[in-house]
Design a protein around this motif. Structure first.
Motif, PDB file in Angstrom:
ATOM      1  N   UNK A   1     -16.428 -25.380 -21.676  1.00  0.00           N
ATOM      2  CA  UNK A   1     -16.363 -24.073 -22.335  1.00  0.00           C
ATOM      3  C   UNK A   1     -17.113 -24.110 -23.664  1.00  0.00           C
ATOM      4  N   UNK A   2     -17.000 -25.225 -24.386  1.00  0.00           N
ATOM      5  CA  UNK A   2     -17.737 -25.382 -25.648  1.00  0.00           C
ATOM      6  C   UNK A   2     -19.241 -25.256 -25.393  1.00  0.00           C
ATOM      7  N   UNK A   3     -19.733 -25.908 -24.356  1.00  0.00           N
ATOM      8  CA  UNK A   3     -21.162 -25.870 -24.048  1.00  0.00           C
ATOM      9  C   UNK A   3     -21.610 -24.457 -23.695  1.00  0.00           C
ATOM     10  N   UNK A   4     -20.822 -23.745 -22.912  1.00  0.00           N
ATOM     11  CA  UNK A   4     -21.162 -22.353 -22.586  1.00  0.00           C
ATOM     12  C   UNK A   4     -21.333 -21.528 -23.854  1.00  0.00           C
ATOM     13  N   UNK A   5     -20.374 -21.668 -24.752  1.00  0.00           N
ATOM     14  CA  UNK A   5     -20.390 -20.890 -25.985  1.00  0.00           C
ATOM     15  C   UNK A   5     -21.605 -21.231 -26.831  1.00  0.00           C
ATOM     16  N   UNK A   6     -21.928 -22.520 -26.939  1.00  0.00           N
ATOM     17  CA  UNK A   6     -23.060 -22.933 -27.762  1.00  0.00           C
ATOM     18  C   UNK A   6     -24.385 -22.447 -27.178  1.00  0.00           C
ATOM     19  N   UNK A   7     -24.491 -22.417 -25.855  1.00  0.00           N
ATOM     20  CA  UNK A   7     -25.759 -22.046 -25.217  1.00  0.00           C
ATOM     21  C   UNK A   7     -25.903 -20.533 -25.099  1.00  0.00           C
ATOM     22  N   UNK A   8     -24.891 -19.873 -24.547  1.00  0.00           N
ATOM     23  CA  UNK A   8     -25.002 -18.444 -24.266  1.00  0.00           C
ATOM     24  C   UNK A   8     -24.639 -17.560 -25.457  1.00  0.00           C
ATOM     25  N   UNK A   9     -23.733 -18.035 -26.298  1.00  0.00           N
ATOM     26  CA  UNK A   9     -23.190 -17.195 -27.355  1.00  0.00           C
ATOM     27  C   UNK A   9     -21.753 -16.814 -27.088  1.00  0.00           C
ATOM     28  N   UNK A  10     -21.204 -17.311 -26.001  1.00  0.00           N
ATOM     29  CA  UNK A  10     -19.813 -17.043 -25.666  1.00  0.00           C
ATOM     30  C   UNK A  10     -19.504 -17.555 -24.273  1.00  0.00           C
ATOM     31  N   UNK A  11     -18.238 -17.700 -23.968  1.00  0.00           N
ATOM     32  CA  UNK A  11     -17.812 -18.028 -22.607  1.00  0.00           C
ATOM     33  C   UNK A  11     -17.948 -16.751 -21.775  1.00  0.00           C
ATOM     34  N   UNK A  12     -18.617 -16.854 -20.629  1.00  0.00           N
ATOM     35  CA  UNK A  12     -18.853 -15.682 -19.787  1.00  0.00           C
ATOM     36  C   UNK A  12     -17.611 -15.390 -18.952  1.00  0.00           C
ATOM     37  N   UNK A  13     -17.033 -14.205 -19.136  1.00  0.00           N
ATOM     38  CA  UNK A  13     -15.870 -13.766 -18.361  1.00  0.00           C
ATOM     39  C   UNK A  13     -16.184 -12.393 -17.771  1.00  0.00           C
ATOM     40  N   UNK A  14     -15.397 -11.986 -16.796  1.00  0.00           N
ATOM     41  CA  UNK A  14     -15.752 -10.802 -16.016  1.00  0.00           C
ATOM     42  C   UNK A  14     -14.552  -9.895 -15.786  1.00  0.00           C
ATOM     43  N   UNK A  15     -14.845  -8.613 -15.648  1.00  0.00           N
ATOM     44  CA  UNK A  15     -13.826  -7.647 -15.257  1.00  0.00           C
ATOM     45  C   UNK A  15     -13.574  -7.853 -13.764  1.00  0.00           C
ATOM     46  N   UNK A  16     -12.432  -8.452 -13.435  1.00  0.00           N
ATOM     47  CA  UNK A  16     -12.134  -8.821 -12.058  1.00  0.00           C
ATOM     48  C   UNK A  16     -11.452  -7.712 -11.271  1.00  0.00           C
ATOM     49  N   UNK A  17     -11.138  -6.594 -11.922  1.00  0.00           N
ATOM     50  CA  UNK A  17     -10.506  -5.500 -11.213  1.00  0.00           C
ATOM     51  C   UNK A  17      -9.105  -5.843 -10.749  1.00  0.00           C
TER      52      UNK A  17
ATOM     53  N   UNK B   1     -29.857 -25.281 -25.005  1.00  0.00           N
ATOM     54  CA  UNK B   1     -29.242 -26.092 -23.956  1.00  0.00           C
ATOM     55  C   UNK B   1     -29.471 -27.571 -24.232  1.00  0.00           C
ATOM     56  N   UNK B   2     -30.681 -27.921 -24.632  1.00  0.00           N
ATOM     57  CA  UNK B   2     -31.005 -29.332 -24.826  1.00  0.00           C
ATOM     58  C   UNK B   2     -30.276 -29.924 -26.028  1.00  0.00           C
ATOM     59  N   UNK B   3     -30.171 -29.182 -27.121  1.00  0.00           N
ATOM     60  CA  UNK B   3     -29.457 -29.721 -28.283  1.00  0.00           C
ATOM     61  C   UNK B   3     -27.947 -29.753 -28.020  1.00  0.00           C
ATOM     62  N   UNK B   4     -27.456 -28.835 -27.208  1.00  0.00           N
ATOM     63  CA  UNK B   4     -26.032 -28.846 -26.846  1.00  0.00           C
ATOM     64  C   UNK B   4     -25.710 -30.072 -26.000  1.00  0.00           C
ATOM     65  N   UNK B   5     -26.506 -30.307 -24.975  1.00  0.00           N
ATOM     66  CA  UNK B   5     -26.255 -31.462 -24.120  1.00  0.00           C
ATOM     67  C   UNK B   5     -26.556 -32.771 -24.840  1.00  0.00           C
ATOM     68  N   UNK B   6     -27.496 -32.729 -25.794  1.00  0.00           N
ATOM     69  CA  UNK B   6     -27.791 -33.938 -26.576  1.00  0.00           C
ATOM     70  C   UNK B   6     -26.560 -34.394 -27.354  1.00  0.00           C
ATOM     71  N   UNK B   7     -25.767 -33.449 -27.823  1.00  0.00           N
ATOM     72  CA  UNK B   7     -24.559 -33.814 -28.560  1.00  0.00           C
ATOM     73  C   UNK B   7     -23.522 -34.465 -27.648  1.00  0.00           C
TER      74      UNK B   7
END
Length: 360
Positions: free
Chosen positions: A219-235, A37-43
């Motif tokens: 979205x770029x930050x999510x991917x860099x921190x988590x490993x992907x953009x978090x999406x959900x089965x919305x039914x 998170x810190x290196x992502x936000x540092x960029x």
């Protein structure tokens, strides 16, 4: 047309009761304490991504002549500023959209439906400790990480000047003649640069985002921190949280939308809710075990898998991805199919051998 964020009602985290407020604050603090998170936000504070990060993104358009190639480390002070920012961040700054994720944002000058439920309310309604609670918690944390990236992207207080950033972002490789033989040459033209270098290749439809290019950086930050953009089965309703998927943008990761294993989700939730320092699970990357996957168009158009339905443009028909061959890295079911065929062949050979022996 870009939707205007200020025309959308917002709600702060203080509306939550203590049983929901404290887990959310703790989860956000745990994520912000990670090196990723810190290196992502540092960029984002720096103003330009490091070239190593850029090379690690799928479909990134870089050439050896690109000026970003020389940006191989953070500018002096960027990391220190990010660490201070993450260590002192006040969640009161966060203002979540009161529209539940899953409902489209209203066009400018369109009134809101009075019965739209708040995204915070859906988290509040979930029983602490339940799967629904953990799923909604991940949803809000992802939205918070995204929103923090928006704040940093929009800030004018960068280590690089606006002119420097604009020069690097707008750089384009000039067209050139490619000679195949004395009588055969072709003019090679190169694509126009993207309007920001902070992007996940599947989430670049900034014209329809509430915060425009800043959402692309989110979205770029999510991917860099988590490993992907978090999406959900919305039914069918488009508002549920039935399952969690990641849409990864790193090199050497699948381009498909993949569902987290129960063990991965449990590890993620445990880290978010931990009251003591523990090893973060990030980045969470798909492996062969993550066999439940969907092509990006199928995910949002057929299976209602998204965080917000406007996050990606959805053509009326599935586009041709140009892939003539499907690799097991993206389609692990291919290996399963070959294994099943091989097993059938082996059985046929064994049965043939047994039959031959009996005839003798």
């Amino acid at each position: 047309m870009q939707y205007l964020a200020q025309r959308r009602p917002r709600v702060a985290v203080e509306v939550l009761d203590l049983d929901h407020y404290h887990p959310l604050i703790r989860a956000l603090s745990n994520v912000l304490s990670t090196d990723l998170a810190q290196v992502t936000y540092a960029q984002l504070i720096d103003g330009l991504p490091m070239v190593g990060t850029a090379w690690d993104m799928r479909a990134y358009l870089l050439f050896k002549e690109h000026p970003l190639v020389t940006h191989d480390k953070l500018c002096e002070g960027a990391m220190e500023r990010a660490q201070v920012f993450c260590g002192t961040f006040d969640p009161v700054m966060l203002q979540f959209d009161s529209l539940v994720c899953g409902n489209p944002p209203p066009p400018v000058n369109t009134a809101l439906d009075s019965d739209m439920r708040q995204v915070m309310q859906r988290y509040q309604d979930a029983t602490p400790g339940s799967r629904e609670f953990k799923m909604r918690l991940v949803e809000l944390v992802a939205a918070a990480i995204h929103q923090i990236a928006i704040l940093l992207f929009q800030s004018d207080d960068k280590l690089h000047s606006k002119e420097d950033i604009d020069d690097v972002v707008s750089w384009k490789k000039e067209s050139e003649w490619v000679v195949f033989s004395p009588r055969h040459r072709v003019l090679q033209e190169y694509p126009d640069p993207r309007p920001t270098l902070f992007y996940h290749a599947a989430y670049v439809d900034y014209q329809q985002y509430p915060h425009g290019l800043a959402d692309v950086a989110g979205y770029w930050a999510e991917d860099r921190i988590f490993g992907g953009v978090a999406v959900f089965d919305r039914g069918v309703s488009g508002t549920e949280c039935n399952d969690i998927y990641f849409h990864s943008g790193r090199q050497d990761t699948t381009f498909r939308v993949w569902r987290l294993l129960d063990s991965q989700f449990s590890e993620l939730a445990e880290f978010l809710l931990s009251e003591q320092p523990c090893t973060p699970p990030f980045p969470i990357i798909a492996s062969y075990a993550n066999k439940h996957r969907h092509d990006p168009w199928d995910a949002i158009a057929l299976h209602h898998i998204f965080r917000d339905p406007w996050e990606r443009e959805v053509p009326p028909t599935k586009p041709d991805d140009g892939r003539d061959v499907r690799s097991a890295g993206d389609y692990p079911e291919v290996d399963d199919m070959f294994d099943a065929v091989q097993a059938a062949v082996d059985r046929a050979v064994d049965e043939s051998g047994e039959k031959g022996k009996s005839e003798e």
